[in-house]
Design an enzyme around this catalytic site. Sequence first.
Site, PDB file in Angstrom:
ATOM      1  N   ARG A 234      23.006  16.026  19.000  1.00 62.27           N
ATOM      2  CA  ARG A 234      24.171  15.160  19.135  1.00 62.27           C
ATOM      3  C   ARG A 234      24.736  15.314  20.530  1.00 62.27           C
ATOM      4  O   ARG A 234      24.825  16.449  21.044  1.00 62.27           O
ATOM      5  CB  ARG A 234      25.255  15.566  18.111  1.00 62.27           C
ATOM      6  N   GLU A 263      27.835   7.196  22.322  1.00 63.28           N
ATOM      7  CA  GLU A 263      26.739   6.215  22.238  1.00 63.28           C
ATOM      8  C   GLU A 263      27.275   4.897  21.710  1.00 63.28           C
ATOM      9  O   GLU A 263      28.174   4.908  20.859  1.00 63.28           O
ATOM     10  CB  GLU A 263      25.672   6.730  21.256  1.00 63.28           C
ATOM     11  N   HIS A 281      18.548   7.309  21.279  1.00 65.00           N
ATOM     12  CA  HIS A 281      18.736   7.930  19.954  1.00 65.00           C
ATOM     13  C   HIS A 281      17.689   7.443  18.945  1.00 65.00           C
ATOM     14  O   HIS A 281      18.009   6.701  18.002  1.00 65.00           O
ATOM     15  CB  HIS A 281      20.156   7.676  19.432  1.00 65.00           C
TER      16      HIS A 281
HETATM   17  C1  8YV Z   1      19.618   8.788  13.620  1.00 67.55           C
HETATM   18  C2  8YV Z   1      19.838  11.069  13.123  1.00 67.55           C
HETATM   19  O1  8YV Z   1      20.427   8.483  12.560  1.00 67.55           O
HETATM   20  O2  8YV Z   1      19.192  11.587  10.929  1.00 67.55           O
HETATM   21  C3  8YV Z   1      20.010  11.764  11.833  1.00 67.55           C
HETATM   22  O3  8YV Z   1      20.988  12.507  11.708  1.00 67.55           O
HETATM   23  O4  8YV Z   1      20.486  11.328  14.073  1.00 67.55           O
HETATM   24  C4  8YV Z   1      18.834  10.017  13.280  1.00 67.55           C
HETATM   25  O5  8YV Z   1      17.987   9.829  12.222  1.00 67.55           O
HETATM   26  C5  8YV Z   1      18.809   7.654  14.008  1.00 67.55           C
HETATM   27  O6  8YV Z   1      17.980   8.019  15.035  1.00 67.55           O
HETATM   28  C6  8YV Z   1      19.650   6.444  14.383  1.00 67.55           C
HETATM   29  O7  8YV Z   1      20.773   6.717  15.089  1.00 67.55           O
END
Ligand code: 8YV
Length: 319
Positions: A234, A263, A281
């Site tokens: 993150r 983001e 992401h």
């Molecule tokens: C994102 C993720 O949700 O599962 C998670 O926590 O960060 C990823 O799977 C995805 O890349 C889209 O933002």
Amino acid sequence: MNHPVYDVVQLASLGKMFDDALATRFRVLPLWDDPHAMEHLAAASAAKVVVTSVRRGLSRDIISRLPALRAVCSWGVGYETLDVAATQERNIVVSNTPEVLDDCVADLAWALLLTAARRTNIGDRYVKTGQWQTIGAFPLSTRVWGKRLGILGMGRIGMAIAQRGKGFNMDVRYNNRRERPDTPYTFEPVLQKLAEWADFLVIACPGGPQTHHIVNAAVIRALGPKGILVNIARGSVVEQEAMVSALQEGLLGGAGLDVLENEPTVPALFMHMDQIALMPHVGSATHETRQDMSQLVLDNVESFLTTGRLRTPINERLA
Ligand code: 8YV
């Protein structure tokens, strides 16, 4: 008013195939592209399950409008955007989608590490813009194999990143909330010391207030002018401004980032910084893994509505 009785409130789409499968099996109120979603929630007073995602999140306000809510099935492994405290107050159980995405996220961490170290993104541009012919030899880059790999967060994704490090003959150490004696890697309890030791520091810990800006100016400087920072976790974990200043001043060697603070806003400065390799992401974003994630959400809903138990609950792990 006479409402149909809904089992499930769906706040995030799982992709057409899975949305259809969910709607075929259960009485679903789909609200993900409904501009009046909050008003329409009133129709779901009997719904036991909410389907959401880490992107969509789940607020205390929505939870309070669903008196019969018993379970939340969320798409994504992170759940910092869900008000877990509010669910716990009402003994509502929560599931996420762990394991199925570990390897794809680890692959992307390695893609970014290799890109930042060997500068494949710059090399590609160098060849395509004709600079190979006009300028000649490409500048030297940084060796990867045999180096020191530091991992922040030794959960399942951290483990998958470490395992790939063995293939590159690397020495692996990690920092984590607690030591993991079940792993073959060396625990370093002080993050700054891990950064001092490491050639590459890969961030694989959860987001949220507990990890906010733990990769601060001191940690970044400890990684040093030859060090490379990789983040597939993150953006909130890294003090972004400190990272940028360190890169500009040559106090940090490079960065490979799949995630940013705020983001999808990208600081204009990043566009001109060859020391930063960026991805939008997409750690889990392969056809195969996205399918597995949506299937796991569906399995959790099905399991809860037929047996009263989730397949991959987070609540137990929070205890
Ligand atoms: C994102 C993720 O949700 O599962 C998670 O926590 O960060 C990823 O799977 C995805 O890349 C889209 O933002």
